[in-house]
Design a protein around this motif. Structure first.
Motif, PDB file in Angstrom:
ATOM      1  N   LEU A  22       0.837  -1.208   0.000  1.00 19.96           N
ATOM      2  CA  LEU A  22       0.000   0.000   0.000  1.00 19.96           C
ATOM      3  C   LEU A  22       0.870   1.256   0.000  1.00 19.96           C
ATOM      4  CD1 LEU A  22      -2.875  -0.963   2.491  1.00 19.96           C
ATOM      5  CD2 LEU A  22      -2.949  -0.957  -0.007  1.00 19.96           C
ATOM      6  N   LEU A  23       1.949   1.213   0.780  1.00 19.13           N
ATOM      7  CA  LEU A  23       2.835   2.377   0.869  1.00 19.13           C
ATOM      8  C   LEU A  23       3.572   2.616  -0.452  1.00 19.13           C
ATOM      9  CD1 LEU A  23       3.533   4.504   2.871  1.00 19.13           C
ATOM     10  CD2 LEU A  23       5.235   2.985   3.887  1.00 19.13           C
ATOM     11  N   GLU A  24       4.023   1.531  -1.074  1.00 11.54           N
ATOM     12  CA  GLU A  24       4.659   1.658  -2.394  1.00 11.54           C
ATOM     13  C   GLU A  24       3.688   2.288  -3.389  1.00 11.54           C
ATOM     14  OE1 GLU A  24       6.909  -2.462  -1.517  1.00 11.54           O
ATOM     15  OE2 GLU A  24       5.760  -2.374  -3.386  1.00 11.54           O
ATOM     16  N   HIS A  25       2.430   1.872  -3.275  1.00 14.98           N
ATOM     17  CA  HIS A  25       1.402   2.375  -4.182  1.00 14.98           C
ATOM     18  C   HIS A  25       1.158   3.872  -3.959  1.00 14.98           C
ATOM     19  CE1 HIS A  25      -2.114   2.231  -6.735  1.00 14.98           C
ATOM     20  NE2 HIS A  25      -2.848   2.743  -5.780  1.00 14.98           N
ATOM     21  N   VAL A  26       1.047   4.263  -2.679  1.00 13.79           N
ATOM     22  CA  VAL A  26       0.785   5.667  -2.351  1.00 13.79           C
ATOM     23  C   VAL A  26       1.970   6.549  -2.783  1.00 13.79           C
ATOM     24  CG1 VAL A  26       0.595   7.267  -0.397  1.00 13.79           C
ATOM     25  CG2 VAL A  26      -0.822   5.214  -0.471  1.00 13.79           C
ATOM     26  N   LEU A  27       3.186   6.060  -2.557  1.00 14.51           N
ATOM     27  CA  LEU A  27       4.387   6.838  -2.891  1.00 14.51           C
ATOM     28  C   LEU A  27       4.759   6.701  -4.376  1.00 14.51           C
ATOM     29  CD1 LEU A  27       6.479   5.796   0.216  1.00 14.51           C
ATOM     30  CD2 LEU A  27       5.740   8.127  -0.274  1.00 14.51           C
ATOM     31  N   ALA A  28       4.157   5.703  -5.038  1.00 15.86           N
ATOM     32  CA  ALA A  28       4.525   5.381  -6.432  1.00 15.86           C
ATOM     33  C   ALA A  28       6.022   5.124  -6.552  1.00 15.86           C
ATOM     34  CB  ALA A  28       4.065   6.481  -7.387  1.00 15.86           C
ATOM     35  N   LYS A  29       6.536   4.328  -5.609  1.00 10.70           N
ATOM     36  CA  LYS A  29       7.970   3.981  -5.591  1.00 10.70           C
ATOM     37  C   LYS A  29       8.119   2.468  -5.407  1.00 10.70           C
ATOM     38  CE  LYS A  29       9.652   8.279  -5.197  1.00 10.70           C
ATOM     39  NZ  LYS A  29      10.099   8.971  -6.401  1.00 10.70           N
ATOM     40  N   PRO A  30       9.193   1.911  -5.951  1.00 10.56           N
ATOM     41  CA  PRO A  30       9.425   0.472  -5.757  1.00 10.56           C
ATOM     42  C   PRO A  30       9.953   0.152  -4.357  1.00 10.56           C
ATOM     43  CG  PRO A  30      11.187   1.423  -7.070  1.00 10.56           C
ATOM     44  CD  PRO A  30      10.200   2.529  -6.805  1.00 10.56           C
ATOM     45  N   ARG A  31       9.915  -1.119  -4.012  1.00  7.34           N
ATOM     46  CA  ARG A  31      10.331  -1.558  -2.677  1.00  7.34           C
ATOM     47  C   ARG A  31      11.725  -1.087  -2.295  1.00  7.34           C
ATOM     48  NH1 ARG A  31       7.977  -6.753  -1.009  1.00  7.34           N
ATOM     49  NH2 ARG A  31       6.364  -5.373  -1.783  1.00  7.34           N
ATOM     50  N   ALA A  32      12.681  -1.183  -3.229  1.00 10.81           N
ATOM     51  CA  ALA A  32      14.067  -0.820  -2.918  1.00 10.81           C
ATOM     52  C   ALA A  32      14.157   0.641  -2.472  1.00 10.81           C
ATOM     53  CB  ALA A  32      14.962  -1.044  -4.135  1.00 10.81           C
ATOM     54  N   TRP A  33      13.387   1.504  -3.131  1.00  9.48           N
ATOM     55  CA  TRP A  33      13.382   2.932  -2.750  1.00  9.48           C
ATOM     56  C   TRP A  33      12.856   3.090  -1.327  1.00  9.48           C
ATOM     57  CZ3 TRP A  33      10.223   6.582  -0.791  1.00  9.48           C
ATOM     58  CH2 TRP A  33      10.630   7.919  -0.930  1.00  9.48           C
ATOM     59  N   LEU A  34      11.799   2.362  -1.053  1.00 10.67           N
ATOM     60  CA  LEU A  34      11.152   2.465   0.252  1.00 10.67           C
ATOM     61  C   LEU A  34      12.129   2.101   1.376  1.00 10.67           C
ATOM     62  CD1 LEU A  34       8.316   3.045   1.315  1.00 10.67           C
ATOM     63  CD2 LEU A  34       7.838   0.608   1.180  1.00 10.67           C
ATOM     64  N   LEU A  35      12.874   1.024   1.170  1.00 12.10           N
ATOM     65  CA  LEU A  35      13.797   0.563   2.208  1.00 12.10           C
ATOM     66  C   LEU A  35      14.960   1.537   2.383  1.00 12.10           C
ATOM     67  CD1 LEU A  35      13.769  -3.266   1.469  1.00 12.10           C
ATOM     68  CD2 LEU A  35      12.478  -1.985   3.188  1.00 12.10           C
ATOM     69  N   ALA A  36      15.376   2.194   1.299  1.00 14.06           N
ATOM     70  CA  ALA A  36      16.504   3.133   1.364  1.00 14.06           C
ATOM     71  C   ALA A  36      16.080   4.498   1.909  1.00 14.06           C
ATOM     72  CB  ALA A  36      17.132   3.287  -0.027  1.00 14.06           C
ATOM     73  N   HIS A  37      14.776   4.785   1.873  1.00 19.30           N
ATOM     74  CA  HIS A  37      14.295   6.119   2.269  1.00 19.30           C
ATOM     75  C   HIS A  37      13.366   6.074   3.480  1.00 19.30           C
ATOM     76  CE1 HIS A  37      15.720   6.841  -1.804  1.00 19.30           C
ATOM     77  NE2 HIS A  37      15.819   8.113  -1.477  1.00 19.30           N
ATOM     78  N   ASP A  38      13.495   5.033   4.289  1.00 20.95           N
ATOM     79  CA  ASP A  38      12.506   4.889   5.364  1.00 20.95           C
ATOM     80  C   ASP A  38      12.645   5.939   6.469  1.00 20.95           C
ATOM     81  OD1 ASP A  38      14.828   3.819   6.323  1.00 20.95           O
ATOM     82  OD2 ASP A  38      13.880   2.124   7.343  1.00 20.95           O
ATOM     83  N   THR A  39      13.767   6.694   6.446  1.00 20.43           N
ATOM     84  CA  THR A  39      13.889   7.768   7.444  1.00 20.43           C
ATOM     85  C   THR A  39      13.555   9.146   6.847  1.00 20.43           C
ATOM     86  OG1 THR A  39      16.251   7.921   6.981  1.00 20.43           O
ATOM     87  CG2 THR A  39      15.616   6.556   8.865  1.00 20.43           C
ATOM     88  N   ASP A  40      13.100   9.157   5.590  1.00 20.15           N
ATOM     89  CA  ASP A  40      12.646  10.425   5.000  1.00 20.15           C
ATOM     90  C   ASP A  40      11.430  10.926   5.778  1.00 20.15           C
ATOM     91  OD1 ASP A  40      14.530   9.947   3.069  1.00 20.15           O
ATOM     92  OD2 ASP A  40      13.154  10.163   1.363  1.00 20.15           O
ATOM     93  N   PRO A  41      11.245  12.256   5.803  1.00 19.08           N
ATOM     94  CA  PRO A  41      10.044  12.769   6.487  1.00 19.08           C
ATOM     95  C   PRO A  41       8.765  12.288   5.773  1.00 19.08           C
ATOM     96  CG  PRO A  41      11.262  14.544   5.405  1.00 19.08           C
ATOM     97  CD  PRO A  41      12.105  13.326   5.282  1.00 19.08           C
ATOM     98  N   LEU A  42       7.760  12.056   6.580  1.00 20.49           N
ATOM     99  CA  LEU A  42       6.479  11.568   6.053  1.00 20.49           C
ATOM    100  C   LEU A  42       5.577  12.766   5.767  1.00 20.49           C
ATOM    101  CD1 LEU A  42       4.430   9.238   5.569  1.00 20.49           C
ATOM    102  CD2 LEU A  42       3.909   9.351   8.016  1.00 20.49           C
ATOM    103  N   ALA A  43       5.282  12.992   4.486  1.00 23.73           N
ATOM    104  CA  ALA A  43       4.406  14.117   4.117  1.00 23.73           C
ATOM    105  C   ALA A  43       2.982  13.817   4.588  1.00 23.73           C
ATOM    106  CB  ALA A  43       4.430  14.328   2.608  1.00 23.73           C
ATOM    107  N   PRO A  44       2.291  14.857   5.100  1.00 25.76           N
ATOM    108  CA  PRO A  44       0.927  14.628   5.626  1.00 25.76           C
ATOM    109  C   PRO A  44      -0.017  14.037   4.581  1.00 25.76           C
ATOM    110  CG  PRO A  44       1.687  16.849   6.162  1.00 25.76           C
ATOM    111  CD  PRO A  44       2.733  16.251   5.268  1.00 25.76           C
TER     112      PRO A  44
END
Ligand code: GLN
Length: 275
Positions: A22-44
């Motif tokens: 679901l998070l990949e879908h909302v961010l429109a990013k692949p899994r690898a991006w998600l794991l590398a950017h998990d400390t990025d700020p979460l936009a509201p």
């Protein structure tokens, strides 16, 4: 401290894989991006979009409808609540179909009740020379199927109507396939899980579950060339009944095949032709 993407990955209300999807879908990013950017700020707005999907999932909506797609035979099919979600079990129908026409050049293939187009399009992509026709009684389903054919660059002719009513008279095929509605209308399965959100008309014939299978068998002779094959998907307990329908209609070489779970899931035969 502002929230991080990571905080959503820790959502324990849903299975971990679903949270990530679901998070990949909302961010429109692949899994690898998600794991590398998990400390990025979460936009509201990302948090809000995720929460809306999570709520729908918690209410039981199928993942395939939330994501808007499902993979089948290695292709990504767009799905909406207008169509049944393709099942891995149905891949045995496509594999059998491809075996049936393996020795023929430019085979004519008909898929009755195509829904998302998963079966017809998978055949057309595996056999670029095939002339594939696909029908559905639902205009909304045909719109989804046509969109999938376009996206996946498959050449399929779509026709609207109920079973053989959609097929031009005199049109003959080397193979007819179908995954019709085969769940009995009183089956408690219809009230459980993903199927609650799927189109009822794609799941049940409104009768004993064999009604549409009977129709497909009964009308096949008018559209099968001599030696052509008919294969249909059916329920876990319907193989014997469907073999009986095929044998009674005059089909030869009638047999069933098992799905990934070892259940007899499809049955078919060859039309010997007359004279
Ligand atoms: N296999 C589906 C189910 O049991 C039914 C699909 C169909 O009716 N064609 O949910």
């Amino acid at each position: 401290m502002t929230a991080q993407i990571k905080s959503l990955l820790l959502d324990t209300r849903l299975p971990r894989l679903e949270v990530r999807m679901l998070l990949e879908h909302v961010l429109a990013k692949p899994r690898a991006w998600l794991l590398a950017h998990d400390t990025d700020p979460l936009a509201p707005d990302v948090a809000a979009a995720y929460e809306a999907l999570a709520q729908r999932r918690l209410a039981g909506e199928p993942m395939a409808y939330l994501l808007g797609q499902r993979e089948f035979m290695g292709h990504a099919f767009r799905v909406t609540p207008d169509v049944l979600i393709p099942r891995p079990d149905t891949e045995v129908l496509v594999e059998t179909a491809l075996e049936c026409v393996a020795g023929q050049s430019a085979p004519a293939v008909l898929d009755l009740g195509t829904g998302s187009g998963a079966i017809a399009i998978s055949i057309a992509l595996a056999r670029r020379d095939a002339r594939v026709m696909a029908s559905d009684v639902s205009a909304a389903a045909l719109a989804v199927a046509a969109g999938n054919a376009w996206e996946l660059t498959a050449s399929v002719r779509f026709v609207e109507g109920s079973w053989y009513d959609a097929v031009p008279a005199g049109e003959g095929f080397d193979l007819i396939v179908s995954n019709p509605p085969y769940v009995a209308s009183d089956d408690p399965h219809l009230g459980q899980g993903d199927v609650r959100f799927e189109p009822r008309g794609a799941l049940t014939d409104g009768a004993d579950g064999l009604e549409d299978l009977r129709r497909i068998v009964a009308g096949a002779h008018r559209h099968l060339k001599p030696g052509a094959a008919l294969w249909m998907e059916h329920g876990w307990d319907q193989a014997e009944a469907v073999r009986g329908l095929l044998a009674a209609a005059g089909f030869a070489d009638v047999h069933s095949r098992r799905d990934l779970a070892g259940i007899e899931r499809i049955s078919g035969g060859r039309w010997p032709g007359r004279g």
